[in-house]
Design an enzyme around this catalytic site. Structure first.
Site, mmCIF file in Angstrom:
data_model
loop_
_atom_site.group_PDB
_atom_site.id
_atom_site.type_symbol
_atom_site.label_atom_id
_atom_site.label_comp_id
_atom_site.label_asym_id
_atom_site.label_seq_id
_atom_site.Cartn_x
_atom_site.Cartn_y
_atom_site.Cartn_z
ATOM 1 N N TYR A 1 0.871 -1.184 0.000
ATOM 2 C CA TYR A 1 0.000 0.000 0.000
ATOM 3 C C TYR A 1 0.904 1.229 0.000
ATOM 4 C CZ TYR A 1 -3.629 -3.329 1.407
ATOM 5 O OH TYR A 1 -4.493 -4.395 1.479
ATOM 6 N N PHE B 1 -13.788 -0.299 -3.740
ATOM 7 C CA PHE B 1 -13.684 0.897 -4.582
ATOM 8 C C PHE B 1 -15.038 1.309 -5.173
ATOM 9 C CE2 PHE B 1 -9.370 -0.947 -4.688
ATOM 10 C CZ PHE B 1 -8.690 0.122 -4.129
ATOM 11 N N PRO C 1 -19.133 1.421 -4.009
ATOM 12 C CA PRO C 1 -20.033 1.164 -2.887
ATOM 13 C C PRO C 1 -20.995 0.005 -3.169
ATOM 14 C CG PRO C 1 -19.954 3.505 -3.401
ATOM 15 C CD PRO C 1 -19.173 2.808 -4.475
ATOM 16 N N LEU C 2 -21.394 -0.687 -2.117
ATOM 17 C CA LEU C 2 -22.304 -1.831 -2.231
ATOM 18 C C LEU C 2 -23.590 -1.431 -2.940
ATOM 19 C CD1 LEU C 2 -21.931 -3.158 1.395
ATOM 20 C CD2 LEU C 2 -21.179 -4.325 -0.691
HETATM 21 N N1 LIG Z 1 -6.390 -9.241 0.770
HETATM 22 C C1 LIG Z 1 -6.646 -8.436 -0.234
HETATM 23 O O1 LIG Z 1 -6.417 -8.764 -1.379
HETATM 24 C C2 LIG Z 1 -7.250 -7.099 0.040
HETATM 25 C C3 LIG Z 1 -7.789 -6.354 -1.022
HETATM 26 C C4 LIG Z 1 -8.370 -5.140 -0.739
HETATM 27 C C5 LIG Z 1 -8.414 -4.667 0.562
HETATM 28 N N2 LIG Z 1 -7.873 -5.397 1.571
HETATM 29 C C6 LIG Z 1 -7.948 -4.933 2.988
HETATM 30 O O2 LIG Z 1 -9.307 -4.751 3.305
HETATM 31 C C7 LIG Z 1 -9.508 -3.467 3.894
HETATM 32 C C8 LIG Z 1 -10.892 -2.986 3.566
HETATM 33 O O3 LIG Z 1 -11.036 -2.796 2.187
HETATM 34 P P1 LIG Z 1 -11.243 -1.371 1.516
HETATM 35 O O4 LIG Z 1 -10.822 -0.289 2.424
HETATM 36 O O5 LIG Z 1 -10.645 -1.415 0.176
HETATM 37 O O6 LIG Z 1 -12.787 -1.376 1.252
HETATM 38 P P2 LIG Z 1 -14.094 -1.126 2.167
HETATM 39 O O7 LIG Z 1 -13.758 -1.169 3.601
HETATM 40 O O8 LIG Z 1 -15.115 -2.028 1.621
HETATM 41 O O9 LIG Z 1 -14.509 0.351 1.721
HETATM 42 C C9 LIG Z 1 -13.678 1.433 1.868
HETATM 43 C C10 LIG Z 1 -14.315 2.596 1.122
HETATM 44 O O10 LIG Z 1 -15.519 2.963 1.770
HETATM 45 C C11 LIG Z 1 -15.456 4.333 2.164
HETATM 46 N N3 LIG Z 1 -16.074 4.422 3.479
HETATM 47 C C12 LIG Z 1 -15.702 3.784 4.619
HETATM 48 N N4 LIG Z 1 -16.528 4.091 5.629
HETATM 49 C C13 LIG Z 1 -17.457 4.936 5.137
HETATM 50 C C14 LIG Z 1 -18.577 5.620 5.688
HETATM 51 N N5 LIG Z 1 -18.911 5.463 6.971
HETATM 52 N N6 LIG Z 1 -19.301 6.431 4.879
HETATM 53 C C15 LIG Z 1 -18.986 6.602 3.566
HETATM 54 N N7 LIG Z 1 -17.922 5.985 2.984
HETATM 55 C C16 LIG Z 1 -17.161 5.170 3.760
HETATM 56 C C17 LIG Z 1 -14.010 4.698 2.181
HETATM 57 O O11 LIG Z 1 -13.845 6.074 1.864
HETATM 58 P P3 LIG Z 1 -13.339 7.140 2.969
HETATM 59 O O12 LIG Z 1 -11.863 6.975 3.053
HETATM 60 O O13 LIG Z 1 -13.777 8.433 2.383
HETATM 61 O O14 LIG Z 1 -14.040 6.815 4.241
HETATM 62 C C18 LIG Z 1 -13.446 3.804 1.084
HETATM 63 O O15 LIG Z 1 -13.600 4.421 -0.180
HETATM 64 C C19 LIG Z 1 -8.384 -2.623 3.311
HETATM 65 O O16 LIG Z 1 -8.109 -1.510 4.090
HETATM 66 C C20 LIG Z 1 -7.262 -3.611 3.248
HETATM 67 O O17 LIG Z 1 -6.577 -3.612 4.488
HETATM 68 C C21 LIG Z 1 -7.310 -6.607 1.318
#
Ligand SMILES: NC(=O)c1ccc[n+]([C@@H]2O[C@H](COP(=O)([O-])OP(=O)(O)OC[C@H]3O[C@@H](n4cnc5c(N)ncnc54)[C@H](OP(=O)(O)O)[C@@H]3O)[C@@H](O)[C@H]2O)c1
Length: 289
Positions: free
Chosen positions: A65, A219, A221-222
């Site tokens: 990252y 990336f 939203p649901l």
């Molecule tokens: N193992 C793998 O291959 C893999 C792949 C991807 C991710 N990951 C891990 O999984 C974690 C979670 O995934 P993710 O962060 O990509 O996706 P996520 O948690 O599904 O969604 C994050 C997105 O939602 C937004 N968001 C979060 N809370 C919100 C709220 N209360 N209201 C409105 N928007 C909100 C964030 O924007 P804002 O910043 O504006 O809040 C961000 O754009 C990552 O941090 C990473 O550590 C692992």
């Protein structure tokens, strides 16, 4: 709030490794496209400090990252780390000059990645390292014995305490377990992406944590009309319902929603505590991935 009162309580992955089921995913702290530094480094530091203030003891990260940026910000914000905090990283990819994510799974690349994670986080040993296999959205069949054995060797050397897997299928998990214990599996799963339903249950039966990535859709939203309608009825946000549903789906599910905003962090912690009534659960359970 303390970890006694965080939604979902705690989960024990192994002896000496208990985390709050409400965790935090640090990927969003890097710059756009998870590449380069964030626009506001102080804001990223503030989010991490609030994670700790809320009592969260599980942070998911990776040196790819940024690359390196997220781990360096974690160290800047939180080092020396509270004893209760467990930082989980993953290896198996690297970043190229264009921000792509090529695989990096040769034993020497995995060894370099573990050493770089330790250096950037300022640790002598990682609590958990996940081997990331698969493609962007799912597992790719095939043996994972060589890369997993390389990590098992580093575990024997004391560089890693526990091993996990990411973006894998049931056969690959079984293959890894024949080499060394697996304490967690991190795959793409959320209320609208349910291909791993059977895997969640089989890992629960074995006491292995299931850590869904993209719990809020990542990336994009649901999108689900059932989710929208349940959220409206409960006067909650779809994100709260999505997180609460995951916590109630199975006791081995750990949440790592990502955010770069303290407000969103607060909303997510509060939202995950939403009690979903039986009729809402039934409606949500019917969503097919
Ligand atoms: N193992 C793998 O291959 C893999 C792949 C991807 C991710 N990951 C891990 O999984 C974690 C979670 O995934 P993710 O962060 O990509 O996706 P996520 O948690 O599904 O969604 C994050 C997105 O939602 C937004 N968001 C979060 N809370 C919100 C709220 N209360 N209201 C409105 N928007 C909100 C964030 O924007 P804002 O910043 O504006 O809040 C961000 O754009 C990552 O941090 C990473 O550590 C692992």
């Amino acid at each position: 709030m303390s970890n006694e009162t965080l939604p979902g309580g705690t989960f024990t992955l192994a002896a000496g490794l208990t985390v709050t089921r409400m965790g935090y995913g640090a990927m969003q702290l890097a710059g756009p496209g998870v590449f380069g530094p964030p626009a506001d480094r102080e804001a990223a530091v503030a989010v991490l400090r609030e994670v700790i203030a809320l009592g969260i003891t599980h942070i998911d990260t990776s040196d790819y990252y940024g690359p390196y940026v997220t781990n360096q910000i974690i160290k800047e914000a939180l080092y020396p780390y509270p004893e209760s905090l467990h930082i989980v990283t993953k290896v198996g990819a690297r970043r190229d000059a264009e921000g792509g994510w090529p695989h990096a799974r040769a034993p020497h690349e995995l060894r370099q990645a573990v050493h770089e994670n330790l250096a950037n986080l300022g640790l002598d040993a990682m609590d958990v390292v996940n081997l990331r296999m698969g493609g962007l959205s799912g597992a790719e069949p095939g043996s994972i014995a060589e890369p997993f054995s390389a990590l098992a060797e580093m575990q024997q050397e004391g560089l890693i305490k526990h091993l996990g897997l990411s973006t894998v299928n049931a056969e690959q998990i079984a293959e890894a377990q024949s080499i060394a214990p697996v304490v967690c599996v991190q795959n793409f799963y959320n209320i609208a992406q349910r291909e791993d339903d059977a895997l969640v249950d089989s890992l629960a039966a074995q006491g292995i944590a299931y850590v869904p990535y993209f719990p809020l859709g990542g990336f994009s939203p649901l999108q689900s009309s059932e989710l929208e309608s349940v959220a409206k009825r409960l006067e909650a946000s779809p994100m709260s319902v999505a997180l609460a549903w995951l916590l109630q789906r199975s006791p081995n599910i750990l949440l790592i929603p990502g955010t770069s905003s303290v407000d969103h962090l607060h909303q997510n912690v509060a939202g995950a505590g939403l009690e979903l009534p039986a009729d809402a659960l039934a409606e949500l359970d019917a969503i097919a991935g």
